[in-house]
Scaffold this motif. Structure first.
Motif, PDB file in Angstrom:
ATOM      1  N   VAL A 276      -4.924  77.060   4.708  1.00  0.00           N
ATOM      2  CA  VAL A 276      -3.784  76.203   4.378  1.00  0.00           C
ATOM      3  C   VAL A 276      -3.774  75.827   2.897  1.00  0.00           C
ATOM      4  O   VAL A 276      -2.733  75.859   2.247  1.00  0.00           O
ATOM      5  CB  VAL A 276      -3.752  74.954   5.296  1.00  0.00           C
ATOM      6  CG1 VAL A 276      -2.809  73.900   4.746  1.00  0.00           C
ATOM      7  CG2 VAL A 276      -3.325  75.354   6.709  1.00  0.00           C
TER       8      VAL A 276
ATOM      9  N   GLU B 298      -0.835  76.313   0.215  1.00  0.00           N
ATOM     10  CA  GLU B 298      -0.140  75.207  -0.456  1.00  0.00           C
ATOM     11  C   GLU B 298       0.065  75.551  -1.930  1.00  0.00           C
ATOM     12  O   GLU B 298       1.141  75.348  -2.491  1.00  0.00           O
ATOM     13  CB  GLU B 298      -0.937  73.900  -0.320  1.00  0.00           C
ATOM     14  CG  GLU B 298      -0.875  73.293   1.078  1.00  0.00           C
ATOM     15  CD  GLU B 298      -1.607  71.952   1.168  1.00  0.00           C
ATOM     16  OE1 GLU B 298      -2.495  71.680   0.335  1.00  0.00           O
ATOM     17  OE2 GLU B 298      -1.284  71.179   2.098  1.00  0.00           O
TER      18      GLU B 298
ATOM     19  N   SER C 239       1.397  71.025   3.034  1.00  0.00           N
ATOM     20  CA  SER C 239       1.519  71.251   4.480  1.00  0.00           C
ATOM     21  C   SER C 239       1.867  69.936   5.156  1.00  0.00           C
ATOM     22  O   SER C 239       1.584  68.861   4.634  1.00  0.00           O
ATOM     23  CB  SER C 239       0.228  71.813   5.042  1.00  0.00           C
ATOM     24  OG  SER C 239      -0.772  70.825   5.028  1.00  0.00           O
ATOM     25  N   ASN C 240       2.493  70.023   6.310  1.00  0.00           N
ATOM     26  CA  ASN C 240       3.011  68.811   6.946  1.00  0.00           C
ATOM     27  C   ASN C 240       2.100  68.242   8.041  1.00  0.00           C
ATOM     28  O   ASN C 240       2.427  67.254   8.674  1.00  0.00           O
ATOM     29  CB  ASN C 240       4.420  69.070   7.512  1.00  0.00           C
ATOM     30  CG  ASN C 240       4.424  70.240   8.487  1.00  0.00           C
ATOM     31  OD1 ASN C 240       3.370  70.605   9.023  1.00  0.00           O
ATOM     32  ND2 ASN C 240       5.585  70.823   8.725  1.00  0.00           N
ATOM     33  N   HIS C 241       0.967  68.917   8.282  1.00  0.00           N
ATOM     34  CA  HIS C 241       0.021  68.452   9.295  1.00  0.00           C
ATOM     35  C   HIS C 241       0.660  68.219  10.662  1.00  0.00           C
ATOM     36  O   HIS C 241       0.319  67.296  11.369  1.00  0.00           O
ATOM     37  CB  HIS C 241      -0.702  67.186   8.837  1.00  0.00           C
ATOM     38  CG  HIS C 241      -1.525  67.419   7.611  1.00  0.00           C
ATOM     39  ND1 HIS C 241      -2.728  68.074   7.644  1.00  0.00           N
ATOM     40  CD2 HIS C 241      -1.280  67.148   6.315  1.00  0.00           C
ATOM     41  CE1 HIS C 241      -3.204  68.164   6.408  1.00  0.00           C
ATOM     42  NE2 HIS C 241      -2.350  67.627   5.575  1.00  0.00           N
TER      43      HIS C 241
ATOM     44  N   GLN D  57       2.733  74.875   9.612  1.00  0.00           N
ATOM     45  CA  GLN D  57       2.322  73.732   8.798  1.00  0.00           C
ATOM     46  C   GLN D  57       3.207  73.556   7.567  1.00  0.00           C
ATOM     47  O   GLN D  57       3.024  72.607   6.820  1.00  0.00           O
ATOM     48  CB  GLN D  57       0.863  73.919   8.337  1.00  0.00           C
ATOM     49  CG  GLN D  57      -0.147  73.944   9.449  1.00  0.00           C
ATOM     50  CD  GLN D  57      -0.202  72.631  10.173  1.00  0.00           C
ATOM     51  OE1 GLN D  57      -0.413  71.605   9.561  1.00  0.00           O
ATOM     52  NE2 GLN D  57       0.023  72.650  11.475  1.00  0.00           N
ATOM     53  N   PHE D  58       4.096  74.479   7.346  1.00  0.00           N
ATOM     54  CA  PHE D  58       4.923  74.408   6.139  1.00  0.00           C
ATOM     55  C   PHE D  58       6.403  74.400   6.478  1.00  0.00           C
ATOM     56  O   PHE D  58       6.846  75.147   7.351  1.00  0.00           O
ATOM     57  CB  PHE D  58       4.615  75.606   5.223  1.00  0.00           C
ATOM     58  CG  PHE D  58       3.229  75.600   4.665  1.00  0.00           C
ATOM     59  CD1 PHE D  58       2.935  74.864   3.526  1.00  0.00           C
ATOM     60  CD2 PHE D  58       2.208  76.287   5.297  1.00  0.00           C
ATOM     61  CE1 PHE D  58       1.652  74.834   3.013  1.00  0.00           C
ATOM     62  CE2 PHE D  58       0.909  76.265   4.795  1.00  0.00           C
ATOM     63  CZ  PHE D  58       0.633  75.530   3.651  1.00  0.00           C
TER      64      PHE D  58
END
Lengths: 273, 273
Positions: free
Chosen positions: A95, A99, A106-108, B27-28
């Protein structure tokens, strides 16, 4: 006796951790004991998981392997700090470089599979499963033009599991049609299929394997006899050649391999891919 | 318009690359175009894939993401040397540390799914799919004791897709039984199920969502009416409580989440896990 215990831990279902972990473990000639610890969505549960992993480490005298797809940073922190297993942090590893590459954070978000009922993609998958069931084994001609793919082949050549897999994993509307002695006599595809020729994909199978499979169902029947299987497979393959249908042999292939090949060949427009 | 093209490349089906890659991409907040390049099992095919990736890089003016699960070292070498994408070498990253940990070399076996027909695990999965189909919707009482799990719930609560998923992914023999008005009148589970109570797992669903789903099938029917859905769900939940059956609500859950929860609860002994 297994050589090692492997944990798959996740704050979601852990399906990704398991798929990926098992693919990597398949690279090693070793026997493992597998333990799934899904839905670790709180610090408390993280501590519980750590206790279980550390207990295993102590009892077995070697550290367990821990395949982790954990998105929640607090949960991950607990595991990373306290766990005595060998951590294979699958998200963390990829991840961060992504990024940087994408220039966004990333939005977790936990679990690709959550909040599923709201997603169109998910509803399409469920609808595709129902479609595959309704159009299994030539049951229904209704809405045949709604099919993304129509599998044909002799009975027990692998059509049903493949249709269901295509539906479940890819949201593909798959029908399947048996090729039966009447079709061979007429030397033509089932009439209902003629307008949809472009969507047809054939499955065939070695007569010896077919006979084995059919014998499990109906032992010592004419249906299962090697002689009959040979004749049916010959006829079916001749028909596919004659009609210019794409086909493959399922004899040594898994449904995953069959489905992947079909997707390559058919390339249904409806799919996002 | 998608922000980036993503390739999933593999010398096998690429299913692992795709599962893992999609989990990471989730995650993105970004839209991507996905391209599958499976079965890259020769240096020639590797060069072809590289040409496709590099062409995309050129046309789009930014490098594609390349999730790779490649085991064949020659194929991997070609891709690594020539590809202008961002390589996310999923096996390479984890296999080497595991070789050190386990003290053995990896075997570079391509594809967990190949040679499937010889594997007991694979044959069990196919058998489980057939079992789930035969025991869908209370169709057959035959060999009910062979079930690993028996799902119960009102019509359209999610039993069928869940049974098929458990069979396909986990080789679990899953039957499912509808709870119908007769059962509610008798205030008892279907008699055929009584001897197998330990294997029963209940699915329920919010009446509002149930009514939506049923309306797609039979618009404006009594069957689909909110009032009737409310009554059925109430009765079903009351029965599960009375009979001490474990259950969950499928309303906002995916089949993956439902299946994972069931596995946690039922822990079928037959499973390797």
């Amino acid at each position: 006796m297994p050589n090692r215990t492997v944990f798959f831990i996740s704050d979601g279902t852990g399906i990704t951790a398991e798929t990926f972990g098992n693919a990597i473990l398949a690279q090693f000639e070793t026997t493992v004991r597998r333990v799934r610890l899904p839905f670790l969505d709180s610090v408390d549960k993280a501590h519980q998981a750590v206790r279980q992993i550390n207990h295993t480490a102590e009892v077995e005298g070697r550290r367990p392997l821990v395949f982790a797809t954990v998105v929640n940073m607090e949960v991950l922190a607990v595991v990373k700090e306290h766990c005595h297993g060998m951590m294979l942090d699958m998200f963390g590893t990829f991840v961060e470089p992504l990024e940087d590459e994408l220039g966004i954070k990333s939005n977790h978000r936990v679990g690709r599979f959550s909040d599923a009922s709201k997603s169109k993609e998910y509803n399409d998958r469920i609808e595709a499963i129902n479609f595959a069931l309704m159009h299994d084994d030539g049951q229904s001609h209704k809405d045949l033009e709604g099919s993304d793919v129509i599998l044909v082949g002799v009975s027990r050549s692998g059509k049903t599991p493949t249709s269901l897999y295509l539906a479940m994993q890819h949201g593909l509307k798959a029908s399947n049609y048996p090729l039966i002695p009447e079709d061979f006599e007429r030397r033509k595809l089932p009439p209902a299929l003629m307008p949809h020729r472009k969507k047809i994909f054939g499955l065939t199978i070695a007569p010896e394997r077919l006979s084995e499979i059919r014998n499990e169902r109906r032992p010592n029947s004419r249906y299962a006899s090697l002689e009959n299987c040979r004749a049916e497979v010959n006829e079916a393959e001749a028909m596919m050649r004659r009609e210019g249908i794409r086909w493959l042999s399922t004899t040594t292939k898994s449904i995953e391999e069959i489905a992947t090949t079909i997707l390559q060949e058919i390339r249904p427009e409806r799919l996002a891919y």
